[in-house]
Design a protein around this motif. Structure first.
Motif, PDB file in Angstrom:
ATOM      1  N   PRO A 175      23.437  10.355 -10.301  1.00 54.86           N
ATOM      2  CA  PRO A 175      22.104   9.523 -11.451  1.00 54.86           C
ATOM      3  C   PRO A 175      21.282   9.736  -9.829  1.00 54.86           C
ATOM      4  O   PRO A 175      22.009  10.272  -8.086  1.00 54.86           O
ATOM      5  CB  PRO A 175      22.961   8.344 -11.204  1.00 54.86           C
ATOM      6  CG  PRO A 175      24.440   9.128 -11.085  1.00 54.86           C
ATOM      7  CD  PRO A 175      24.891   9.854 -11.532  1.00 54.86           C
ATOM      8  N   ALA A 176      20.412   8.728  -9.630  1.00 55.08           N
ATOM      9  CA  ALA A 176      19.132   8.931  -8.643  1.00 55.08           C
ATOM     10  C   ALA A 176      19.478   8.660  -7.877  1.00 55.08           C
ATOM     11  O   ALA A 176      20.901   7.258  -7.715  1.00 55.08           O
ATOM     12  CB  ALA A 176      18.038   7.866  -9.047  1.00 55.08           C
ATOM     13  N   LEU A 198      21.099   5.770  -4.212  1.00 51.33           N
ATOM     14  CA  LEU A 198      19.378   4.497  -3.742  1.00 51.33           C
ATOM     15  C   LEU A 198      20.281   4.105  -2.262  1.00 51.33           C
ATOM     16  O   LEU A 198      22.153   3.604  -2.736  1.00 51.33           O
ATOM     17  CB  LEU A 198      19.385   3.293  -5.177  1.00 51.33           C
ATOM     18  CG  LEU A 198      18.850   2.389  -3.864  1.00 51.33           C
ATOM     19  CD1 LEU A 198      17.115   2.250  -3.578  1.00 51.33           C
ATOM     20  CD2 LEU A 198      19.205   0.991  -4.996  1.00 51.33           C
ATOM     21  N   GLU A 210      19.251  -1.273   1.537  1.00 50.77           N
ATOM     22  CA  GLU A 210      18.020  -1.764   1.380  1.00 50.77           C
ATOM     23  C   GLU A 210      17.484  -1.907   3.063  1.00 50.77           C
ATOM     24  O   GLU A 210      18.488  -1.502   4.243  1.00 50.77           O
ATOM     25  CB  GLU A 210      18.051  -3.269   1.185  1.00 50.77           C
ATOM     26  CG  GLU A 210      16.151  -3.921   1.087  1.00 50.77           C
ATOM     27  CD  GLU A 210      16.358  -5.009   0.338  1.00 50.77           C
ATOM     28  OE1 GLU A 210      17.370  -5.711   0.856  1.00 50.77           O
ATOM     29  OE2 GLU A 210      15.298  -6.060   0.746  1.00 50.77           O
ATOM     30  N   ALA A 211      16.243  -1.218   3.128  1.00 49.51           N
ATOM     31  CA  ALA A 211      14.897  -0.725   4.909  1.00 49.51           C
ATOM     32  C   ALA A 211      15.678  -1.825   5.452  1.00 49.51           C
ATOM     33  O   ALA A 211      15.608  -3.108   5.336  1.00 49.51           O
ATOM     34  CB  ALA A 211      14.417  -1.010   4.088  1.00 49.51           C
ATOM     35  N   ILE A 240      25.841   1.246  -0.762  1.00 51.43           N
ATOM     36  CA  ILE A 240      25.198   0.100  -0.746  1.00 51.43           C
ATOM     37  C   ILE A 240      26.082  -0.672  -0.228  1.00 51.43           C
ATOM     38  O   ILE A 240      27.668  -0.759  -0.978  1.00 51.43           O
ATOM     39  CB  ILE A 240      24.880  -0.362  -1.948  1.00 51.43           C
ATOM     40  CG1 ILE A 240      23.481   0.185  -2.366  1.00 51.43           C
ATOM     41  CG2 ILE A 240      24.219  -1.679  -2.269  1.00 51.43           C
ATOM     42  CD1 ILE A 240      23.054   0.854  -3.547  1.00 51.43           C
ATOM     43  N   TRP A 284      13.333  -3.376  -3.264  1.00 55.65           N
ATOM     44  CA  TRP A 284      14.772  -2.598  -3.409  1.00 55.65           C
ATOM     45  C   TRP A 284      15.475  -3.188  -4.781  1.00 55.65           C
ATOM     46  O   TRP A 284      16.619  -2.610  -5.782  1.00 55.65           O
ATOM     47  CB  TRP A 284      15.763  -2.904  -1.908  1.00 55.65           C
ATOM     48  CG  TRP A 284      17.143  -2.307  -2.441  1.00 55.65           C
ATOM     49  CD1 TRP A 284      17.018  -0.856  -1.504  1.00 55.65           C
ATOM     50  CD2 TRP A 284      17.746  -2.834  -2.243  1.00 55.65           C
ATOM     51  NE1 TRP A 284      18.598  -0.725  -1.644  1.00 55.65           N
ATOM     52  CE2 TRP A 284      18.387  -1.717  -2.585  1.00 55.65           C
ATOM     53  CE3 TRP A 284      18.492  -4.218  -2.555  1.00 55.65           C
ATOM     54  CZ2 TRP A 284      20.664  -1.994  -2.255  1.00 55.65           C
ATOM     55  CZ3 TRP A 284      19.422  -4.452  -2.650  1.00 55.65           C
ATOM     56  CH2 TRP A 284      20.792  -3.063  -2.752  1.00 55.65           C
ATOM     57  N   ASN A 285      15.192  -4.823  -4.499  1.00 62.42           N
ATOM     58  CA  ASN A 285      16.186  -5.135  -5.359  1.00 62.42           C
ATOM     59  C   ASN A 285      16.237  -5.086  -6.761  1.00 62.42           C
ATOM     60  O   ASN A 285      16.459  -4.736  -7.728  1.00 62.42           O
ATOM     61  CB  ASN A 285      15.807  -7.156  -5.520  1.00 62.42           C
ATOM     62  CG  ASN A 285      17.132  -7.594  -3.712  1.00 62.42           C
ATOM     63  OD1 ASN A 285      17.728  -6.999  -4.164  1.00 62.42           O
ATOM     64  ND2 ASN A 285      15.470  -7.725  -3.097  1.00 62.42           N
ATOM     65  N   VAL A 333      14.696  -1.919  -7.838  1.00 60.52           N
ATOM     66  CA  VAL A 333      15.242  -0.209  -8.226  1.00 60.52           C
ATOM     67  C   VAL A 333      17.052  -0.539  -8.085  1.00 60.52           C
ATOM     68  O   VAL A 333      17.419  -0.367  -9.439  1.00 60.52           O
ATOM     69  CB  VAL A 333      15.092   0.204  -6.741  1.00 60.52           C
ATOM     70  CG1 VAL A 333      15.504   1.284  -7.068  1.00 60.52           C
ATOM     71  CG2 VAL A 333      13.521   0.384  -6.360  1.00 60.52           C
ATOM     72  N   PHE A 334      17.423  -2.257  -7.497  1.00 58.65           N
ATOM     73  CA  PHE A 334      19.119  -1.468  -7.494  1.00 58.65           C
ATOM     74  C   PHE A 334      19.007  -2.751  -8.984  1.00 58.65           C
ATOM     75  O   PHE A 334      19.694  -2.331  -9.896  1.00 58.65           O
ATOM     76  CB  PHE A 334      19.634  -3.157  -6.406  1.00 58.65           C
ATOM     77  CG  PHE A 334      20.992  -3.019  -6.824  1.00 58.65           C
ATOM     78  CD1 PHE A 334      21.542  -2.049  -6.430  1.00 58.65           C
ATOM     79  CD2 PHE A 334      21.326  -4.167  -6.973  1.00 58.65           C
ATOM     80  CE1 PHE A 334      23.101  -2.180  -6.386  1.00 58.65           C
ATOM     81  CE2 PHE A 334      23.196  -4.069  -7.156  1.00 58.65           C
ATOM     82  CZ  PHE A 334      23.845  -3.457  -6.529  1.00 58.65           C
ATOM     83  N   GLN A 381      18.841  -0.480 -11.947  1.00 59.74           N
ATOM     84  CA  GLN A 381      19.498   1.313 -11.590  1.00 59.74           C
ATOM     85  C   GLN A 381      20.568   0.613 -12.731  1.00 59.74           C
ATOM     86  O   GLN A 381      21.661   1.136 -13.202  1.00 59.74           O
ATOM     87  CB  GLN A 381      20.279   1.513 -10.824  1.00 59.74           C
ATOM     88  CG  GLN A 381      19.474   2.005  -9.728  1.00 59.74           C
ATOM     89  CD  GLN A 381      19.813   3.545  -9.466  1.00 59.74           C
ATOM     90  OE1 GLN A 381      19.511   3.960 -10.109  1.00 59.74           O
ATOM     91  NE2 GLN A 381      20.671   3.934  -9.207  1.00 59.74           N
ATOM     92  N   GLN A 383      18.963   3.297 -15.411  1.00 60.36           N
ATOM     93  CA  GLN A 383      19.639   4.437 -14.322  1.00 60.36           C
ATOM     94  C   GLN A 383      19.077   5.716 -14.936  1.00 60.36           C
ATOM     95  O   GLN A 383      18.717   6.575 -14.349  1.00 60.36           O
ATOM     96  CB  GLN A 383      20.677   4.966 -14.798  1.00 60.36           C
ATOM     97  CG  GLN A 383      21.705   5.474 -13.076  1.00 60.36           C
ATOM     98  CD  GLN A 383      22.961   4.830 -13.353  1.00 60.36           C
ATOM     99  OE1 GLN A 383      23.743   4.956 -14.579  1.00 60.36           O
ATOM    100  NE2 GLN A 383      23.230   4.688 -11.846  1.00 60.36           N
ATOM    101  N   ARG A 411      15.126   6.233 -14.737  1.00 59.82           N
ATOM    102  CA  ARG A 411      15.403   6.390 -12.672  1.00 59.82           C
ATOM    103  C   ARG A 411      15.033   7.983 -12.197  1.00 59.82           C
ATOM    104  O   ARG A 411      15.254   8.179 -11.948  1.00 59.82           O
ATOM    105  CB  ARG A 411      15.242   5.353 -11.887  1.00 59.82           C
ATOM    106  CG  ARG A 411      15.023   5.940 -10.660  1.00 59.82           C
ATOM    107  CD  ARG A 411      16.063   4.348  -9.301  1.00 59.82           C
ATOM    108  NE  ARG A 411      15.506   5.094  -8.121  1.00 59.82           N
ATOM    109  CZ  ARG A 411      16.107   5.286  -7.388  1.00 59.82           C
ATOM    110  NH1 ARG A 411      17.842   5.181  -8.310  1.00 59.82           N
ATOM    111  NH2 ARG A 411      15.747   5.909  -6.132  1.00 59.82           N
ATOM    112  N   TRP A 419      12.342   1.797  -1.201  1.00 61.98           N
ATOM    113  CA  TRP A 419      12.269   0.184   0.139  1.00 61.98           C
ATOM    114  C   TRP A 419      13.846   0.657   0.162  1.00 61.98           C
ATOM    115  O   TRP A 419      14.551  -0.865   0.514  1.00 61.98           O
ATOM    116  CB  TRP A 419      11.292  -0.920  -0.617  1.00 61.98           C
ATOM    117  CG  TRP A 419      11.807  -1.477   1.363  1.00 61.98           C
ATOM    118  CD1 TRP A 419      12.087  -2.857   1.653  1.00 61.98           C
ATOM    119  CD2 TRP A 419      10.810  -1.298   1.569  1.00 61.98           C
ATOM    120  NE1 TRP A 419      11.273  -3.204   3.106  1.00 61.98           N
ATOM    121  CE2 TRP A 419      10.654  -2.591   3.223  1.00 61.98           C
ATOM    122  CE3 TRP A 419      10.103  -0.017   2.195  1.00 61.98           C
ATOM    123  CZ2 TRP A 419      10.166  -2.480   4.044  1.00 61.98           C
ATOM    124  CZ3 TRP A 419       8.942  -0.384   2.874  1.00 61.98           C
ATOM    125  CH2 TRP A 419       8.979  -1.579   4.570  1.00 61.98           C
TER     126      TRP A 419
END
Lengths: 259, 224
Positions: free
Chosen positions: A64-65, A67, A70-71, A171, B74-75, B77-78, B81, B88, B91, B148
């Motif tokens: 899976p991609a 992640l 968060e920045a 995360i 970010w949220n 994208v989260f 996913q 998923q 992406r 992000w």
């Protein structure tokens, strides 16, 4: 464009009426077993594409991609890393002759020359000969370029601690940190907070939320540290046994299932 | 029935020449892997285009959920996913496609280079092809920031530092990319989004059209 008397057009457009359709094709340039693109060749291409797509989808499902969290510009000690296809440039800029005062050399001049030569290759290599062995300069320059790119990419990738990066980028689920907890008091008074962050979200060290470690294991790490790179030095904890117990119970109770 | 519709349209807009250019031509023996297996090297260009189409389609679906804003990027994208059905996979296709397209472009470029296929009369098509390569790298670079996350943020900071190091125009270049002379933040994200979704794809479509029209005009280069 054909012009002249006697030509008939569709309505008042410029399209000719009764244009000869499907005139036999003239393809004598390359004698041999030619094949019509439509539909014969396209059908085979379609099969190749389908096999390719299946492989590609297997890749996306198996991996899976990624992640990361968060920045957060205040993250301390984050080592930036580009996508793999820019790693060669990233590595090149680490060398003394391409950084600091000579950074223009690394960011503009050398990449500009390399990519400029690639762009203008047909005007630099103007001979009639097409076989690679008959144009040794072009071929060897390209081979050197490829070798340098591969080597720089390998050098960059081999100096990255991928496991540590993955750990840092993980995360972390948001957990309410009770800052009144005696364990948190110990955590913030000892040096823990410097590396593991004010909300135990991690920093130079990993996050301490949802570690899955037992009280005794945490006690052991706090006192004896962890070996490895960067690891954690022994003797980080300087308090009493009671404080150690409070600290370990506090961290052990954070995150994970059911909290 | 279809024939009648075709004829009706053809009489009015004369589509037969267009059709002939797109599909109605012969494939020479030396590029056909069915005759010479080593001709599989001629597939790289087509596969690059195939992955490009995957990128366009998956990207279109990603923008249905993605929010180019530092609070929500970010949220979103989260969420995509974790919560969206097949999010998923979509992406994943876009993420891995970005890598696969670079690999395929690299192989295609090497095939053309080592066969000397860029020689007269195909010089311009090589130049257009290398420009497509640059646009693809730009798409990879700008797409990297959009989730992000920390990786994206810090890598982009480095990118902008590199842009700043360019003599004379460095500061302007930095401001153009980041949207601010100092801050890498909200403006940077929207700019990279705009570049990634509008500017570079527009350039890509123009270049691809030129690439394909020239291939049709000039034909495939002959056997070595």
């Amino acid at each position: 464009m054909h012009r002249g008397k006697g030509m008939k057009f569709v309505g008042d457009s410029r399209i000719r009426e009764n244009d000869d359709k499907f005139i036999p094709k003239d393809y004598s340039e390359y004698p041999g077993k030619t094949e019509p693109f439509w539909p014969n060749f396209l059908l085979k291409e379609w099969l190749v594409g389908a096999v390719f797509l299946v492989g590609f989808l297997c890749l996306t499902i198996a991996a899976p991609a990624p992640l990361e969290k968060e920045a957060d510009p205040s993250t301390a000690g984050y080592i930036p890393l580009p996508d793999w296809y820019f790693l060669f440039l990233y590595q090149f800029l680490k060398y003394d002759f391409a950084s600091g005062n000579y950074v223009v050399f690394g960011t503009v001049i050398i990449p500009g020359l390399a990519f400029g030569a690639l762009l203008l290759a047909p005007f630099l290599d103007t001979g009639k000969e097409r076989r690679p062995f008959k144009r040794p300069i072009a071929t060897s320059l390209m081979l050197i370029g490829i070798a340098a790119t591969f080597w720089l990419t390998y050098e960059a990738a081999s100096h990255v601690n991928w496991e540590e990066r993955a750990e840092k980028g993980k995360i972390v689920e948001e957990v309410e940190i009770d800052q009144e907890d005696p364990g948190y008091q110990v955590y913030s008074q000892q040096s823990c907070i410097n590396c593991h962050g004010g909300n135990l979200e991690g920093g130079a060290g990993p996050a301490l939320v949802g570690t899955g470690l037992s009280v005794d294991e945490i006690k052991d790490i706090a006192v004896n540290g962890i070996e490895g790179d960067p690891g954690m030095p022994a003797g980080s904890f300087q308090g009493t046994d009671e404080e150690l117990q409070q600290l370990a119970e506090f961290i052990s109770g954070l995150g994970g299932e059911g909290h | 029935m279809i024939r009648k519709i075709y004829d009706w349209i053809d009489e009015r807009v004369d589509i037969t020449p267009i059709w002939r250019d797109i599909a109605d031509h012969e494939v020479p023996e030396h590029v056909n892997p069915a005759h010479h297996f080593s001709a599989f090297v001629y597939c790289f260009g087509g596969l690059t285009f195939f992955v490009t189409v995957i990128q366009i389609l998956s990207g279109m679906f990603l923008t249905m959920y993605y929010v180019p804003d530092i609070e929500n990027a970010w949220n979103s994208v989260f969420y995509l996913q974790q919560e969206v059905a097949h999010g998923q996979i979509v992406r994943g296709m876009h993420h891995w496609g970005a890598s696969v397209v670079i690999v395929m472009l690299f192989l295609h470029t090497l095939r053309v280079f080592f066969q000397g296929a860029y020689k007269k009369p195909r010089e311009l098509n090589w130049v257009v092809g290398v420009l497509i390569f640059f646009v693809m790298l730009g798409l990879g670079l700008t797409g990297y920031l959009l989730p992000w996350d920390n990786k994206a943020y810090f890598a982009t900071q480095v990118t902008i530092d590199i842009a700043e190091s360019v003599p004379y125009i460095g500061d302007y270049l930095k401001t153009l990319l980041a949207g601010d002379p100092e801050i890498v933040g909200a403006q940077t994200l929207t700019r990279f989004f705009a570049i990634h979704v509008f500017f570079l794809p527009a350039a890509l479509f123009g270049l691809l059209a030129a690439h394909f029209i020239m291939i049709r005009r000039q034909g495939i280069s002959g056997p070595l």
